[in-house]
Design a protein around this motif. Sequence first.
Motif, PDB file in Angstrom:
ATOM      1  N   GLY A 272     -20.502 -53.732 -25.214  1.00  0.00           N
ATOM      2  CA  GLY A 272     -19.152 -53.294 -24.884  1.00  0.00           C
ATOM      3  C   GLY A 272     -18.551 -54.068 -23.733  1.00  0.00           C
ATOM      4  N   SER A 273     -18.068 -53.345 -22.714  1.00  0.00           N
ATOM      5  CA  SER A 273     -17.435 -53.990 -21.556  1.00  0.00           C
ATOM      6  C   SER A 273     -18.405 -54.168 -20.390  1.00  0.00           C
ATOM      7  N   SER A 274     -19.709 -54.115 -20.671  1.00  0.00           N
ATOM      8  CA  SER A 274     -20.707 -54.199 -19.604  1.00  0.00           C
ATOM      9  C   SER A 274     -20.566 -55.469 -18.779  1.00  0.00           C
ATOM     10  N   GLU A 275     -20.507 -56.622 -19.449  1.00  0.00           N
ATOM     11  CA  GLU A 275     -20.436 -57.875 -18.688  1.00  0.00           C
ATOM     12  C   GLU A 275     -19.169 -57.949 -17.846  1.00  0.00           C
ATOM     13  N   GLU A 276     -18.029 -57.523 -18.411  1.00  0.00           N
ATOM     14  CA  GLU A 276     -16.786 -57.552 -17.632  1.00  0.00           C
ATOM     15  C   GLU A 276     -16.876 -56.657 -16.402  1.00  0.00           C
ATOM     16  N   ARG A 277     -17.476 -55.499 -16.552  1.00  0.00           N
ATOM     17  CA  ARG A 277     -17.583 -54.590 -15.414  1.00  0.00           C
ATOM     18  C   ARG A 277     -18.534 -55.121 -14.355  1.00  0.00           C
ATOM     19  N   ILE A 278     -19.588 -55.765 -14.774  1.00  0.00           N
ATOM     20  CA  ILE A 278     -20.475 -56.416 -13.808  1.00  0.00           C
ATOM     21  C   ILE A 278     -19.696 -57.466 -13.029  1.00  0.00           C
ATOM     22  N   GLY A 279     -18.886 -58.235 -13.727  1.00  0.00           N
ATOM     23  CA  GLY A 279     -18.070 -59.248 -13.058  1.00  0.00           C
ATOM     24  C   GLY A 279     -17.073 -58.651 -12.093  1.00  0.00           C
ATOM     25  N   ARG A 280     -16.390 -57.597 -12.508  1.00  0.00           N
ATOM     26  CA  ARG A 280     -15.378 -56.985 -11.645  1.00  0.00           C
ATOM     27  C   ARG A 280     -15.981 -56.382 -10.386  1.00  0.00           C
ATOM     28  N   HIS A 281     -17.125 -55.724 -10.533  1.00  0.00           N
ATOM     29  CA  HIS A 281     -17.641 -54.923  -9.421  1.00  0.00           C
ATOM     30  C   HIS A 281     -18.765 -55.572  -8.622  1.00  0.00           C
ATOM     31  N   LEU A 282     -19.388 -56.620  -9.189  1.00  0.00           N
ATOM     32  CA  LEU A 282     -20.513 -57.231  -8.477  1.00  0.00           C
ATOM     33  C   LEU A 282     -20.327 -58.713  -8.192  1.00  0.00           C
ATOM     34  N   ALA A 283     -19.181 -59.277  -8.518  1.00  0.00           N
ATOM     35  CA  ALA A 283     -18.987 -60.715  -8.283  1.00  0.00           C
ATOM     36  C   ALA A 283     -19.200 -61.086  -6.825  1.00  0.00           C
ATOM     37  N   GLY A 284     -18.776 -60.215  -5.917  1.00  0.00           N
ATOM     38  CA  GLY A 284     -18.933 -60.498  -4.488  1.00  0.00           C
ATOM     39  C   GLY A 284     -20.363 -60.371  -4.000  1.00  0.00           C
ATOM     40  N   ARG A 285     -21.274 -59.850  -4.849  1.00  0.00           N
ATOM     41  CA  ARG A 285     -22.678 -59.685  -4.467  1.00  0.00           C
ATOM     42  C   ARG A 285     -23.598 -60.459  -5.416  1.00  0.00           C
ATOM     43  N   ARG A 286     -23.022 -61.446  -6.091  1.00  0.00           N
ATOM     44  CA  ARG A 286     -23.735 -62.127  -7.161  1.00  0.00           C
ATOM     45  C   ARG A 286     -25.032 -62.796  -6.700  1.00  0.00           C
ATOM     46  N   ASP A 287     -25.095 -63.206  -5.440  1.00  0.00           N
ATOM     47  CA  ASP A 287     -26.302 -63.886  -4.966  1.00  0.00           C
ATOM     48  C   ASP A 287     -27.389 -62.917  -4.520  1.00  0.00           C
ATOM     49  N   THR A 288     -27.189 -61.613  -4.722  1.00  0.00           N
ATOM     50  CA  THR A 288     -28.169 -60.627  -4.274  1.00  0.00           C
ATOM     51  C   THR A 288     -28.967 -60.019  -5.427  1.00  0.00           C
ATOM     52  N   PHE A 289     -28.692 -60.408  -6.671  1.00  0.00           N
ATOM     53  CA  PHE A 289     -29.428 -59.842  -7.796  1.00  0.00           C
ATOM     54  C   PHE A 289     -29.608 -60.875  -8.896  1.00  0.00           C
ATOM     55  N   VAL A 290     -30.616 -60.652  -9.710  1.00  0.00           N
ATOM     56  CA  VAL A 290     -30.883 -61.478 -10.880  1.00  0.00           C
ATOM     57  C   VAL A 290     -30.095 -60.906 -12.050  1.00  0.00           C
ATOM     58  N   LEU A 291     -29.302 -61.744 -12.672  1.00  0.00           N
ATOM     59  CA  LEU A 291     -28.512 -61.353 -13.838  1.00  0.00           C
ATOM     60  C   LEU A 291     -29.177 -61.880 -15.101  1.00  0.00           C
ATOM     61  N   SER A 292     -29.505 -60.971 -16.013  1.00  0.00           N
ATOM     62  CA  SER A 292     -29.995 -61.400 -17.321  1.00  0.00           C
ATOM     63  C   SER A 292     -29.040 -60.895 -18.391  1.00  0.00           C
ATOM     64  N   SER A 293     -28.807 -61.742 -19.386  1.00  0.00           N
ATOM     65  CA  SER A 293     -27.959 -61.338 -20.503  1.00  0.00           C
ATOM     66  C   SER A 293     -28.565 -61.867 -21.787  1.00  0.00           C
ATOM     67  N   LYS A 294     -27.960 -61.455 -22.901  1.00  0.00           N
ATOM     68  CA  LYS A 294     -28.530 -61.772 -24.212  1.00  0.00           C
ATOM     69  C   LYS A 294     -27.424 -62.101 -25.195  1.00  0.00           C
ATOM     70  N   GLY A 295     -27.732 -63.008 -26.128  1.00  0.00           N
ATOM     71  CA  GLY A 295     -26.748 -63.357 -27.147  1.00  0.00           C
ATOM     72  C   GLY A 295     -27.328 -64.337 -28.146  1.00  0.00           C
ATOM     73  N   GLY A 296     -26.418 -65.047 -28.828  1.00  0.00           N
ATOM     74  CA  GLY A 296     -26.815 -66.021 -29.831  1.00  0.00           C
ATOM     75  C   GLY A 296     -26.322 -65.697 -31.221  1.00  0.00           C
ATOM     76  N   SER A 297     -25.781 -64.500 -31.404  1.00  0.00           N
ATOM     77  CA  SER A 297     -25.244 -64.105 -32.700  1.00  0.00           C
ATOM     78  C   SER A 297     -24.014 -63.237 -32.475  1.00  0.00           C
ATOM     79  N   GLY A 298     -23.267 -63.007 -33.559  1.00  0.00           N
ATOM     80  CA  GLY A 298     -22.091 -62.152 -33.470  1.00  0.00           C
ATOM     81  C   GLY A 298     -20.955 -62.735 -32.675  1.00  0.00           C
ATOM     82  N   VAL A 299     -20.889 -64.063 -32.580  1.00  0.00           N
ATOM     83  CA  VAL A 299     -19.824 -64.735 -31.846  1.00  0.00           C
ATOM     84  C   VAL A 299     -18.791 -65.245 -32.842  1.00  0.00           C
ATOM     85  N   GLU A 300     -17.574 -64.816 -32.693  1.00  0.00           N
ATOM     86  CA  GLU A 300     -16.520 -65.184 -33.630  1.00  0.00           C
ATOM     87  C   GLU A 300     -16.350 -66.703 -33.713  1.00  0.00           C
ATOM     88  N   GLY A 301     -16.305 -67.209 -34.931  1.00  0.00           N
ATOM     89  CA  GLY A 301     -16.098 -68.632 -35.134  1.00  0.00           C
ATOM     90  C   GLY A 301     -17.361 -69.457 -35.170  1.00  0.00           C
TER      91      GLY A 301
END
Length: 295
Positions: A56-85
């Motif tokens: 859902g909007s998880s990645e956007e919310r992480i960006g909005r609320h944690l961008a200023g603290r980005r160097d204080t945590f490890v960010l892991s994400s997942k993908g590779g399928s379901g991308v339009e085009g």
Amino acid sequence: MIEQRAFGSTGLTVSAVGLGAGQVGERDVTEPQAERLLQGALDAGVTLVDTALSYGSSEERIGRHLAGRRDTFVLSSKGGSGVEGHADWSAGAVRASVEQTLRRTRSEHVDVFFLHSCSLEVLRRGEVQDALDAEVAADRVRVPGYSGDNEALAFAAASGRFGALECSVNLLDRWNLHHVVGRDPGLGVIAKRPVANAPWRFAERPTGHYAELYWERLRALDLDPGDLGPEGWTALALRFSAYAPGVHTAIVGTANLEHLLANLDAAAAGPLPPDALERLDEAWGRVGTDWPSST
């Protein structure tokens, strides 16, 4: 403060309990709730936040609320399928997945990017690993990873193409733990479903619910948490997963900060005592040795 651990040989450090941010992206979670959880998690010592393009909007919310603290945590994400085009598991899909994650999370790089449960057949072709390697070479991804279970996970772990794994590990789901996790100490390991979807919530089989299989296994194991300690099922399960051999962090999926803090307190009690582990092992040995991981 929650224990911090080296994440295999990746050079990253993660908390023994991380935040699974899938529920953060759900529509019924308000923006203030999401902000409170994300900020509160980092304030409490969580240093791994796990998300995915499909949450859902998880990645956007992480960006909005944690961008200023980005160097204080490890960010892991997942993908590779379901991308339009883009065809699933193509080079274009991997590249677009990473680009979307970077844009949405307002990051210059993703610390760990997992191929999100692609099949063994796809892994054997090797093209998707090449595409992920290209993202590492371009410094958009720090550590390439694979998220999945069973034979596909075993293949990924043995291939030498990945630096991290994400897989199911809990007291009702041990295939990955017994066959894959810990065999290569250089691989960082994230345990998902550490409390096994909490099947003890249901007095009767939750037919059609995601916890149904674990409910059946819990009954088959015939365990009584009162015989294993005073913590109750959730704390017992979390301590089992967070301190399982070869596991570096166990992610708790929640949108409720109090729930997360309670789990952090439970994990801070440390590993389960040897006698509790022995009884859990005995029950597994009676009925569970042939059970595959729940995918």
